[in-house]
Design a protein around this motif. Sequence first.
Motif, PDB file in Angstrom:
ATOM      1  N   LEU A   1       0.842  -1.207   0.000  1.00 53.11           N
ATOM      2  CA  LEU A   1       0.000   0.000   0.000  1.00 53.11           C
ATOM      3  C   LEU A   1       0.876   1.256   0.000  1.00 53.11           C
ATOM      4  O   LEU A   1       0.898   2.023   0.964  1.00 53.11           O
ATOM      5  N   PRO A   2       1.616   1.488  -1.093  1.00 58.71           N
ATOM      6  CA  PRO A   2       2.534   2.640  -1.104  1.00 58.71           C
ATOM      7  C   PRO A   2       1.821   3.982  -0.999  1.00 58.71           C
ATOM      8  O   PRO A   2       2.431   4.980  -0.574  1.00 58.71           O
ATOM      9  N   GLU A   3       0.541   4.034  -1.370  1.00 60.87           N
ATOM     10  CA  GLU A   3      -0.194   5.298  -1.324  1.00 60.87           C
ATOM     11  C   GLU A   3      -0.787   5.604   0.039  1.00 60.87           C
ATOM     12  O   GLU A   3      -1.398   6.646   0.257  1.00 60.87           O
ATOM     13  N   VAL A   4      -0.599   4.700   0.995  1.00 61.93           N
ATOM     14  CA  VAL A   4      -1.203   4.817   2.323  1.00 61.93           C
ATOM     15  C   VAL A   4      -0.150   5.280   3.325  1.00 61.93           C
ATOM     16  O   VAL A   4       1.015   4.894   3.254  1.00 61.93           O
ATOM     17  N   THR A   5      -0.587   6.110   4.280  1.00 67.41           N
ATOM     18  CA  THR A   5       0.296   6.582   5.358  1.00 67.41           C
ATOM     19  C   THR A   5      -0.040   5.853   6.648  1.00 67.41           C
ATOM     20  O   THR A   5      -1.222   5.706   6.994  1.00 67.41           O
TER      21      THR A   5
ATOM     22  N   HIS B   1      -5.702   7.261   4.361  1.00 70.01           N
ATOM     23  CA  HIS B   1      -5.856   7.621   2.958  1.00 70.01           C
ATOM     24  C   HIS B   1      -7.177   8.370   2.856  1.00 70.01           C
ATOM     25  O   HIS B   1      -8.139   8.056   3.554  1.00 70.01           O
ATOM     26  N   GLU B   2      -7.243   9.338   1.962  1.00 69.95           N
ATOM     27  CA  GLU B   2      -8.432  10.199   1.899  1.00 69.95           C
ATOM     28  C   GLU B   2      -9.702   9.431   1.510  1.00 69.95           C
ATOM     29  O   GLU B   2     -10.817   9.910   1.752  1.00 69.95           O
TER      30      GLU B   2
ATOM     31  N   LEU C   1      -8.752  -0.539  -2.320  1.00 72.28           N
ATOM     32  CA  LEU C   1      -8.221   0.795  -2.544  1.00 72.28           C
ATOM     33  C   LEU C   1      -7.924   1.010  -4.024  1.00 72.28           C
ATOM     34  O   LEU C   1      -8.189   2.094  -4.572  1.00 72.28           O
ATOM     35  N   ARG C   2      -7.419  -0.036  -4.678  1.00 71.84           N
ATOM     36  CA  ARG C   2      -7.198   0.086  -6.130  1.00 71.84           C
ATOM     37  C   ARG C   2      -8.503   0.292  -6.883  1.00 71.84           C
ATOM     38  O   ARG C   2      -8.596   1.043  -7.837  1.00 71.84           O
TER      39      ARG C   2
END
Length: 404
Positions: free
Chosen positions: A331-335, A353-354, A403-404
Motif C-alpha cells: 500500500l505505497p499510497e497509504v500513510t 488515505h483520503e 483501494l485500487r
Amino acid sequence: MVNQNTAAQLDAADPLASFRDRFVGAGSDLVYFDGNSLGRPVAAAAARLTEFVEQEWGGRLIRGWDERWMDLPTTLGDDLGRIVLGAAAGQTAVGDSTTVWLYKLMRAAVDHAVRTAPGRTEIVIDTDNFPTDRYVAEGIAAERGLTLRWIEVDTSAGVTADQLSEAVGERTALVVLNHVAYRSAWLADAPELTRIAHEAGALVLWDLCHSAGAVQVDLDAWDVDLAVGCSYKYLNGGPGSPAFGYVNARLQDELTQPIQGWMGHADPFFMGPGYTPAQGIRRFISGTPPILGMVAMQAMLELVEEAGIGAIREKSVALTSYAVELADATLPEVTLASPRDPAQRGGHVTLHHERMREVTARLWERDVIPDYRDPGGLRIGLSPLSTSFDEVERGMGAVAEALR
C-alpha cells in the motif's frame, strides 16, 4: 520489507494459535479487523449463559442474590485486577457503562480536589482523548465551575511527558488520559505520566478501554489513582457488557462518589432514611449489577489467565507488526497513522488515505470488517487470541484490492 516467513509459517510457530478455535466464527472465511471495538464471542460463553439461565436464574431465582450475585461485581473485579490490571484485591468493581464510571470517578476526583485544595480548578485532558471522556469532562467542568486545559496532540500519536509537564501545575485537579489512543493506538508511558501528574499535586484517571486484555497494565506498581475500562473489546464480554472501575485503596475512604445508589450502601437491605457508604470499593457501586452481562466476561478472563497477558501482548505486537509490514509492501499510497515502534503501539493499526471511508464500506460488503475513524483512518484491530496471521494477510490483501 515483508517478514520472510509466510503467514502459514507464522501461524505454525504461534504458541497461542490453538486459542483461535475457542471463539465463535473464528474459523470462517470472514476477516475480522474490529476486535478493538467488539471482540468475538468465546464459544464457552454460550453454554455458560444457558447454564446460568436454567440453573442459577431459573433454579435459584431470588436466592441467587444472597448466594453469589450480590458479590459478583467485586469478586469478578478482583479476578480482573489479578489477571489483567495488575491490581490487588479490593480495588476493582464491575458494573455500569464506561460513561457512568467516568462520570463517577472524574466527579469524585475533582470534588475531592475542590474540597481539599480550592485553588485546583482545572481538568487536564487532550484533544484526541476518546469522545466520551471529553464530553464527560466538559459536563463536569460546567457543573462544578471548573476549566478544561487542553493538550493539543498529534492524531497519529498521543500525549508525551513533555506535553503533560507543560500542562499541569498548581491549578490542576485531575488529569484524564487514554492508555492506548483510540485513533492512533499510541501507547502512553503510564508510569511516567502518572508520576508527572502526582508531582503537580493532581490525581490521574486512566481510560483502559483500548488496552485491557491486549496490553500489559500494572496499576498498583504505577501508583495509578483511578482507572476505567470496558469489557466488550479485548475482554470479549459482548455488546453492552459492563465496564469496570478501579480506585486505589489509599483513596477509597477519601473520595465521595456522586451517584449514591442502594447497592453502594453499607447495608443495602436496611432501607434506611439516609445514605451511609459501604467500606472499600463497594461504595463506588450504584445500581443493580448487570449479572447476565458478566457471565460471558468470566469465560474470556479464564482464557486470558490461561494464555498469560505477557504472551498475549507478544502476539499482539507480532500481529500489528505484520500488518504494518504488509502495508509498507503493498500500500505505497497509504500513510501509517500509528506509531511505527511496536513498543509505542497498542493492539491496533490505523492506515490513512483520503478514500478510506469508501474502502471500509466496500470491505464490509466482502466480509472484511475493519472500522473507519476520521480523518481518513482505516483501523485494523487485531484481537490476539482470536486472530491468525493468515487472517491478517488475507485482510490486508483485500484492503489493497479495495483501494485500487
